[in-house]
Design an enzyme around this catalytic site. Structure first.
Site, PDB file in Angstrom:
ATOM      1  N   LYS A   1      26.685  -7.010  -7.896  1.00 40.91           N
ATOM      2  CA  LYS A   1      26.092  -5.881  -7.166  1.00 40.91           C
ATOM      3  C   LYS A   1      24.563  -5.992  -7.125  1.00 40.91           C
ATOM      4  O   LYS A   1      23.951  -5.881  -6.067  1.00 40.91           O
ATOM      5  CB  LYS A   1      26.491  -4.542  -7.811  1.00 40.91           C
ATOM      6  CG  LYS A   1      28.001  -4.303  -7.835  1.00 40.91           C
ATOM      7  CD  LYS A   1      28.362  -2.959  -8.443  1.00 40.91           C
ATOM      8  CE  LYS A   1      27.988  -2.804  -9.897  1.00 40.91           C
ATOM      9  NZ  LYS A   1      28.678  -3.738 -10.812  1.00 40.91           N
TER      10      LYS A   1
ATOM     11  N   ARG B   1      29.726   6.051 -10.934  1.00 39.00           N
ATOM     12  CA  ARG B   1      30.618   5.304 -11.814  1.00 39.00           C
ATOM     13  C   ARG B   1      31.786   6.156 -12.282  1.00 39.00           C
ATOM     14  O   ARG B   1      32.646   5.660 -13.008  1.00 39.00           O
ATOM     15  CB  ARG B   1      29.836   4.810 -13.037  1.00 39.00           C
ATOM     16  CG  ARG B   1      29.390   3.351 -12.939  1.00 39.00           C
ATOM     17  CD  ARG B   1      28.640   3.016 -14.209  1.00 39.00           C
ATOM     18  NE  ARG B   1      28.574   1.623 -14.514  1.00 39.00           N
ATOM     19  CZ  ARG B   1      27.551   0.827 -14.222  1.00 39.00           C
ATOM     20  NH1 ARG B   1      26.542   1.280 -13.528  1.00 39.00           N
ATOM     21  NH2 ARG B   1      27.557  -0.425 -14.616  1.00 39.00           N
TER      22      ARG B   1
ATOM     23  N   ARG C   1      24.145 -14.289 -17.729  1.00 40.38           N
ATOM     24  CA  ARG C   1      23.150 -13.550 -16.922  1.00 40.38           C
ATOM     25  C   ARG C   1      21.799 -13.489 -17.636  1.00 40.38           C
ATOM     26  O   ARG C   1      21.727 -13.293 -18.851  1.00 40.38           O
ATOM     27  CB  ARG C   1      23.669 -12.130 -16.673  1.00 40.38           C
ATOM     28  CG  ARG C   1      22.620 -11.205 -16.077  1.00 40.38           C
ATOM     29  CD  ARG C   1      23.199 -10.013 -15.400  1.00 40.38           C
ATOM     30  NE  ARG C   1      23.998  -9.137 -16.229  1.00 40.38           N
ATOM     31  CZ  ARG C   1      24.721  -8.119 -15.747  1.00 40.38           C
ATOM     32  NH1 ARG C   1      24.755  -7.882 -14.455  1.00 40.38           N
ATOM     33  NH2 ARG C   1      25.415  -7.359 -16.569  1.00 40.38           N
TER      34      ARG C   1
ATOM     35  N   ARG D   1      20.358  -9.392 -21.446  1.00 36.73           N
ATOM     36  CA  ARG D   1      20.543  -7.974 -21.720  1.00 36.73           C
ATOM     37  C   ARG D   1      21.276  -7.774 -23.044  1.00 36.73           C
ATOM     38  O   ARG D   1      22.217  -8.497 -23.352  1.00 36.73           O
ATOM     39  CB  ARG D   1      21.337  -7.320 -20.583  1.00 36.73           C
ATOM     40  CG  ARG D   1      20.482  -6.988 -19.402  1.00 36.73           C
ATOM     41  CD  ARG D   1      21.248  -6.565 -18.184  1.00 36.73           C
ATOM     42  NE  ARG D   1      22.320  -5.613 -18.425  1.00 36.73           N
ATOM     43  CZ  ARG D   1      23.015  -5.031 -17.448  1.00 36.73           C
ATOM     44  NH1 ARG D   1      22.746  -5.315 -16.188  1.00 36.73           N
ATOM     45  NH2 ARG D   1      23.977  -4.183 -17.728  1.00 36.73           N
TER      46      ARG D   1
ATOM     47  N   ARG E   1      33.037  -2.750 -21.508  1.00 39.80           N
ATOM     48  CA  ARG E   1      32.562  -2.239 -20.210  1.00 39.80           C
ATOM     49  C   ARG E   1      33.610  -2.447 -19.115  1.00 39.80           C
ATOM     50  O   ARG E   1      33.739  -1.616 -18.216  1.00 39.80           O
ATOM     51  CB  ARG E   1      31.240  -2.922 -19.841  1.00 39.80           C
ATOM     52  CG  ARG E   1      30.094  -2.388 -20.689  1.00 39.80           C
ATOM     53  CD  ARG E   1      28.939  -3.343 -20.755  1.00 39.80           C
ATOM     54  NE  ARG E   1      28.233  -3.476 -19.509  1.00 39.80           N
ATOM     55  CZ  ARG E   1      27.403  -4.487 -19.246  1.00 39.80           C
ATOM     56  NH1 ARG E   1      27.208  -5.441 -20.136  1.00 39.80           N
ATOM     57  NH2 ARG E   1      26.773  -4.524 -18.101  1.00 39.80           N
TER      58      ARG E   1
HETATM   59  P1  ADP Z   1      26.285  -6.607 -11.424  1.00 37.18           P
HETATM   60  O1  ADP Z   1      24.996  -6.009 -10.910  1.00 37.18           O
HETATM   61  O2  ADP Z   1      27.449  -6.311 -10.536  1.00 37.18           O
HETATM   62  O3  ADP Z   1      26.570  -6.271 -12.862  1.00 37.18           O
HETATM   63  P2  ADP Z   1      24.857  -9.163 -11.177  1.00 37.18           P
HETATM   64  O4  ADP Z   1      24.392  -9.146  -9.755  1.00 37.18           O
HETATM   65  O5  ADP Z   1      23.837  -8.932 -12.221  1.00 37.18           O
HETATM   66  O6  ADP Z   1      26.129  -8.188 -11.366  1.00 37.18           O
HETATM   67  O7  ADP Z   1      25.589 -10.562 -11.392  1.00 37.18           O
HETATM   68  C1  ADP Z   1      26.144 -10.882 -12.680  1.00 37.18           C
HETATM   69  C2  ADP Z   1      25.855 -12.352 -12.993  1.00 37.18           C
HETATM   70  O8  ADP Z   1      26.638 -13.186 -12.120  1.00 37.18           O
HETATM   71  C3  ADP Z   1      24.403 -12.759 -12.787  1.00 37.18           C
HETATM   72  O9  ADP Z   1      24.099 -13.706 -13.776  1.00 37.18           O
HETATM   73  C4  ADP Z   1      24.398 -13.382 -11.378  1.00 37.18           C
HETATM   74  O10 ADP Z   1      23.383 -14.361 -11.242  1.00 37.18           O
HETATM   75  C5  ADP Z   1      25.788 -14.009 -11.300  1.00 37.18           C
HETATM   76  N1  ADP Z   1      26.387 -13.931  -9.960  1.00 37.18           N
HETATM   77  C6  ADP Z   1      26.268 -12.948  -9.049  1.00 37.18           C
HETATM   78  N2  ADP Z   1      26.991 -13.220  -7.928  1.00 37.18           N
HETATM   79  C7  ADP Z   1      27.579 -14.420  -8.155  1.00 37.18           C
HETATM   80  C8  ADP Z   1      28.459 -15.250  -7.392  1.00 37.18           C
HETATM   81  N3  ADP Z   1      28.881 -14.888  -6.156  1.00 37.18           N
HETATM   82  N4  ADP Z   1      28.867 -16.420  -7.942  1.00 37.18           N
HETATM   83  C9  ADP Z   1      28.454 -16.784  -9.194  1.00 37.18           C
HETATM   84  N5  ADP Z   1      27.638 -16.050  -9.959  1.00 37.18           N
HETATM   85  C10 ADP Z   1      27.200 -14.878  -9.459  1.00 37.18           C
HETATM   86  P1  AMP Z   2      24.304  -1.807 -14.964  1.00 36.03           P
HETATM   87  O1  AMP Z   2      22.902  -2.319 -14.943  1.00 36.03           O
HETATM   88  O2  AMP Z   2      24.718  -1.189 -13.647  1.00 36.03           O
HETATM   89  O3  AMP Z   2      25.288  -2.840 -15.461  1.00 36.03           O
HETATM   90  O4  AMP Z   2      24.321  -0.612 -16.021  1.00 36.03           O
HETATM   91  C1  AMP Z   2      24.056  -0.862 -17.386  1.00 36.03           C
HETATM   92  C2  AMP Z   2      24.574   0.290 -18.231  1.00 36.03           C
HETATM   93  O5  AMP Z   2      23.859   1.500 -17.889  1.00 36.03           O
HETATM   94  C3  AMP Z   2      26.056   0.635 -18.037  1.00 36.03           C
HETATM   95  O6  AMP Z   2      26.918  -0.168 -18.820  1.00 36.03           O
HETATM   96  C4  AMP Z   2      26.066   2.104 -18.479  1.00 36.03           C
HETATM   97  O7  AMP Z   2      26.033   2.210 -19.885  1.00 36.03           O
HETATM   98  C5  AMP Z   2      24.740   2.626 -17.942  1.00 36.03           C
HETATM   99  N1  AMP Z   2      24.885   3.161 -16.577  1.00 36.03           N
HETATM  100  C6  AMP Z   2      24.373   2.645 -15.425  1.00 36.03           C
HETATM  101  N2  AMP Z   2      24.719   3.392 -14.373  1.00 36.03           N
HETATM  102  C7  AMP Z   2      25.480   4.417 -14.862  1.00 36.03           C
HETATM  103  C8  AMP Z   2      26.162   5.516 -14.272  1.00 36.03           C
HETATM  104  N3  AMP Z   2      26.160   5.717 -12.949  1.00 36.03           N
HETATM  105  N4  AMP Z   2      26.845   6.354 -15.091  1.00 36.03           N
HETATM  106  C9  AMP Z   2      26.862   6.171 -16.426  1.00 36.03           C
HETATM  107  N5  AMP Z   2      26.262   5.149 -17.050  1.00 36.03           N
HETATM  108  C10 AMP Z   2      25.578   4.269 -16.280  1.00 36.03           C
END
Ligand code: ADP
Ligand code: AMP
Length: 220
Positions: free
Chosen positions: A13, A88, A127, A160, A171
Site C-alpha cells: 500500500k 482498518r 522492509r 521498523r 498483525r
Molecule cells: P504496506 O504499506 O502495505 O504495509 P509496503 O508498501 O511498505 O506495504 O510494502 C511492504 C514491503 O514489500 C516493502 O519492503 C516493499 O518494498 C515491498 N513490496 C511492495 N510491493 C511489492 C511487490 N509488488 N513485490 C515485491 N515487494 C514489494
Molecule cells: P502501517 O504503517 O499502516 O503498517 O501501520 C503501522 C501500525 O500503526 C499498525 O500496525 C497499527 O498498530 C497502527 N495503525 C495504523 N493505522 C491504523 C488504523 N487506521 N487504526 C488502528 N491502528 C493503526
C-alpha cells in the site's frame, strides 16, 4: 480522486501510494506514518500509539478517527486524497462515511491490493523505511540506490520496530479479524476494486492506473 487503499500489512500500500499520489496530485495520508512521526517526536499521541503498535495491535479507534478528522480538514484535501492504512475497522469506515457525508463528498473507490499470506513475512522482514518521508524499500525486491539511504530525500533507512516475525504474524491475524470485514463493507456499497499485488511493483502500479482510469471514465 478520493481513494482508500485496502490490503494486508506488507501488501504494498505505501509503495503504491507514493506513485498514485504523484500521478494524481493528491495527498498520501498514512495513519501509520502519522503515528511513527509522533513516536519519533515523543508526543503524547506517539507515546500512547507506541504501546499498541509495538505489540502489533491496532491503535484505538477514537484516537485514529480524530487524526483522520483533523487531516481531512486540511486545505490540501479539497481536490482528493489517498488514504493508506485507514480505515482498518468497520467502525473507522463508518466514521469516515459520516465525515465525508458532512462535507457532501464521496469516495471513488476502495482499492484492495490482494496478496496471499505466504508472501507477507518476506516482504515485511526485508522492509526498510525512511522515517523522514515515509518511503518504503525492500532489501531484495526494491533496494534503495545507495545502501541505507532514501532515494527521495537522502535520510537514513531503518527497519521498523514492528516488522519482526512475531509481530508480523500478530498483525496479519488482526488484519484478518478486524480489517478484512471492510472488503465486504465496501463491496456492498459497490465501491470495491481489486488488484493483484503479487506482480512486480511497476506492474501493480500499471494495473492500478488502468483501474483508476476506468473509474474516472465511468464518472464522466
Ligand atoms: P504496506 O504499506 O502495505 O504495509 P509496503 O508498501 O511498505 O506495504 O510494502 C511492504 C514491503 O514489500 C516493502 O519492503 C516493499 O518494498 C515491498 N513490496 C511492495 N510491493 C511489492 C511487490 N509488488 N513485490 C515485491 N515487494 C514489494
Ligand atoms: P502501517 O504503517 O499502516 O503498517 O501501520 C503501522 C501500525 O500503526 C499498525 O500496525 C497499527 O498498530 C497502527 N495503525 C495504523 N493505522 C491504523 C488504523 N487506521 N487504526 C488502528 N491502528 C493503526
Amino acid at each position: 480522486m478520493r481513494i482508500i487503499l485496502l490490503g494486508p500489512p506488507g501488501a504494498g500500500k505505501g509503495t503504491q501510494a507514493k506513485s498514485i499520489s504523484n500521478k494524481f496530485s493528491i495527498p498520501h495520508i498514512s495513519t501509520g506514518d502519522i503515528f511513527r512521526k509522533n513516536i519519533s517526536e515523543k508526543t503524547p499521541l506517539g507515546i500512547e500509539a507506541k504501546r499498541h503498535i509495538d505489540k502489533g495491535h491496532l491503535v484505538p479507534d477514537k484516537l485514529t478517527i480524530d487524526i483522520i478528522k483533523d487531516r481531512l480538514d486540511n486545505e490540501d484535501c479539497v481536490n482528493g486524497f489517498l488514504l493508506d492504512g485507514y480505515p482498518r475497522t468497520v467502525n473507522q469506515g463508518e466514521a469516515l462515511k459520516t465525515l465525508l457525508d458532512e462535507k457532501d463528498i464521496h469516495l471513488d473507490t476502495a482499492l484492495l491490493i490482494k496478496v496471499p499470506r505466504e508472501f507477507i513475512l518476506d516482504r515485511m522482514t526485508g522492509r526498510r523505511v525512511c522515517l523522514a518521508c515515509g518511503a518504503s524499500y525492500h532489501i531484495a525486491f526494491n533496494p534503495s540506490k545507495v545502501d541505507g539511504k532514501c532515494d527521495l530525500c537522502g535520510s537514513d533507512l531503518v527497519q521498523r520496530a514492528d516488522d519482526t516475525e512475531v509481530t508480523v504474524n500478530e498483525r496479519i491475524d488482526i488484519y484478518e479479524a478486524q480489517t478484512q470485514p471492510l472488503i465486504k463493507y465496501y463491496g456492498d456499497k459497490n465501491l470495491l476494486s481489486e488488484v493483484d499485488g503479487t506482480q512486480e511493483i511497476n506492474s501493480v502500479f500499471d494495473s492500478i492506473c488502468s483501474i483508476l482510469a476506468e473509474i474516472k471514465n465511468d464518472k464522466h
